[in-house]
Design a protein around this motif. Structure first.
Motif, PDB file in Angstrom:
ATOM      1  N   ALA A 197       0.827  -1.210   0.000  1.00 42.26           N
ATOM      2  CA  ALA A 197       0.000   0.000   0.000  1.00 42.26           C
ATOM      3  C   ALA A 197       0.863   1.263   0.000  1.00 42.26           C
ATOM      4  CB  ALA A 197      -0.930  -0.003   1.207  1.00 42.26           C
TER       5      ALA A 197
ATOM      6  N   TRP B 111       2.430   1.616  -3.596  1.00 43.46           N
ATOM      7  CA  TRP B 111       1.478   1.722  -4.688  1.00 43.46           C
ATOM      8  C   TRP B 111       0.610   2.946  -4.468  1.00 43.46           C
ATOM      9  CZ3 TRP B 111      -0.759  -3.458  -6.610  1.00 43.46           C
ATOM     10  CH2 TRP B 111      -1.326  -3.300  -7.861  1.00 43.46           C
TER      11      TRP B 111
ATOM     12  N   GLY C 284      -2.155   5.678  -4.345  1.00 40.69           N
ATOM     13  CA  GLY C 284      -3.597   5.616  -4.551  1.00 40.69           C
ATOM     14  C   GLY C 284      -4.272   4.386  -3.979  1.00 40.69           C
ATOM     15  N   GLU C 285      -3.517   3.437  -3.498  1.00 41.44           N
ATOM     16  CA  GLU C 285      -4.093   2.230  -2.904  1.00 41.44           C
ATOM     17  C   GLU C 285      -4.133   2.359  -1.392  1.00 41.44           C
ATOM     18  OE1 GLU C 285      -5.505  -0.554  -4.162  1.00 41.44           O
ATOM     19  OE2 GLU C 285      -5.245   0.224  -6.188  1.00 41.44           O
ATOM     20  N   THR C 286      -5.202   1.883  -0.805  1.00 42.58           N
ATOM     21  CA  THR C 286      -5.313   1.876   0.652  1.00 42.58           C
ATOM     22  C   THR C 286      -4.956   0.491   1.169  1.00 42.58           C
ATOM     23  OG1 THR C 286      -7.642   1.207   0.602  1.00 42.58           O
ATOM     24  CG2 THR C 286      -7.174   3.582   0.564  1.00 42.58           C
TER      25      THR C 286
ATOM     26  N   GLU D  13      -6.736  -1.314   3.105  1.00 42.69           N
ATOM     27  CA  GLU D  13      -7.926  -2.166   3.019  1.00 42.69           C
ATOM     28  C   GLU D  13      -8.089  -2.742   1.611  1.00 42.69           C
ATOM     29  OE1 GLU D  13      -8.085   1.046   4.211  1.00 42.69           O
ATOM     30  OE2 GLU D  13      -8.066   0.455   6.325  1.00 42.69           O
ATOM     31  N   ARG D  14      -7.865  -1.909   0.604  1.00 37.99           N
ATOM     32  CA  ARG D  14      -8.010  -2.359  -0.784  1.00 37.99           C
ATOM     33  C   ARG D  14      -6.945  -3.404  -1.129  1.00 37.99           C
ATOM     34  NH1 ARG D  14     -10.381  -4.221  -4.760  1.00 37.99           N
ATOM     35  NH2 ARG D  14      -9.763  -3.531  -6.808  1.00 37.99           N
ATOM     36  N   VAL D  15      -5.717  -3.191  -0.685  1.00 37.03           N
ATOM     37  CA  VAL D  15      -4.656  -4.171  -0.937  1.00 37.03           C
ATOM     38  C   VAL D  15      -4.983  -5.479  -0.228  1.00 37.03           C
ATOM     39  CG1 VAL D  15      -2.206  -4.694  -0.571  1.00 37.03           C
ATOM     40  CG2 VAL D  15      -2.892  -2.415  -1.321  1.00 37.03           C
ATOM     41  N   GLU D  16      -5.472  -5.391   1.000  1.00 37.82           N
ATOM     42  CA  GLU D  16      -5.862  -6.602   1.742  1.00 37.82           C
ATOM     43  C   GLU D  16      -6.957  -7.364   0.995  1.00 37.82           C
ATOM     44  OE1 GLU D  16      -5.993  -9.588   4.282  1.00 37.82           O
ATOM     45  OE2 GLU D  16      -4.595  -7.934   4.608  1.00 37.82           O
ATOM     46  N   GLU D  17      -7.932  -6.658   0.463  1.00 38.37           N
ATOM     47  CA  GLU D  17      -9.005  -7.313  -0.302  1.00 38.37           C
ATOM     48  C   GLU D  17      -8.456  -7.997  -1.549  1.00 38.37           C
ATOM     49  OE1 GLU D  17     -11.810  -4.286  -1.276  1.00 38.37           O
ATOM     50  OE2 GLU D  17     -12.458  -4.020   0.810  1.00 38.37           O
ATOM     51  N   ARG D  18      -7.549  -7.310  -2.239  1.00 37.27           N
ATOM     52  CA  ARG D  18      -7.001  -7.879  -3.465  1.00 37.27           C
ATOM     53  C   ARG D  18      -6.169  -9.124  -3.178  1.00 37.27           C
ATOM     54  NH1 ARG D  18      -4.901  -3.212  -7.368  1.00 37.27           N
ATOM     55  NH2 ARG D  18      -4.818  -4.993  -8.765  1.00 37.27           N
TER      56      ARG D  18
END
Length: 81
Positions: free
Chosen positions: A20, A23, A25-27, A29-34
């Protein structure tokens, strides 16, 4: 909770934080989801590769002596913390 489970979660948390951070612009939470959307084998591979890069980075910083190692540790604490 068993020690190996806590260790695995800590490694994953470090991996997600570093991705995160690197990268834009990535949070977290979003990285964890991906990462969670991938198979278990791919998740383990991602975590192992990021931790291997950290390990190699420490050897590279050690070439600068104790100031290099100190700078590396400060960098890691800043990024992960």
């Amino acid at each position: 909770m068993q020690p190996h489970v806590r260790f695995g979660r800590s490694c994953r948390r470090v991996t997600v934080g570093l991705i995160a951070w690197a990268w834009p612009g990535e949070t977290v939470e979003r990285v964890e989801e991906r990462i969670a959307a991938r198979s278990l084998g791919e998740q383990a591979l991602i975590v192992c590769l990021i931790l291997a890069l950290l390990f190699l980075g420490m050897f590279a910083s050690a070439q600068l002596g104790w100031l290099g190692v100190l700078g590396y540790l400060v960098f890691i604490a800043f990024v992960v913390g």
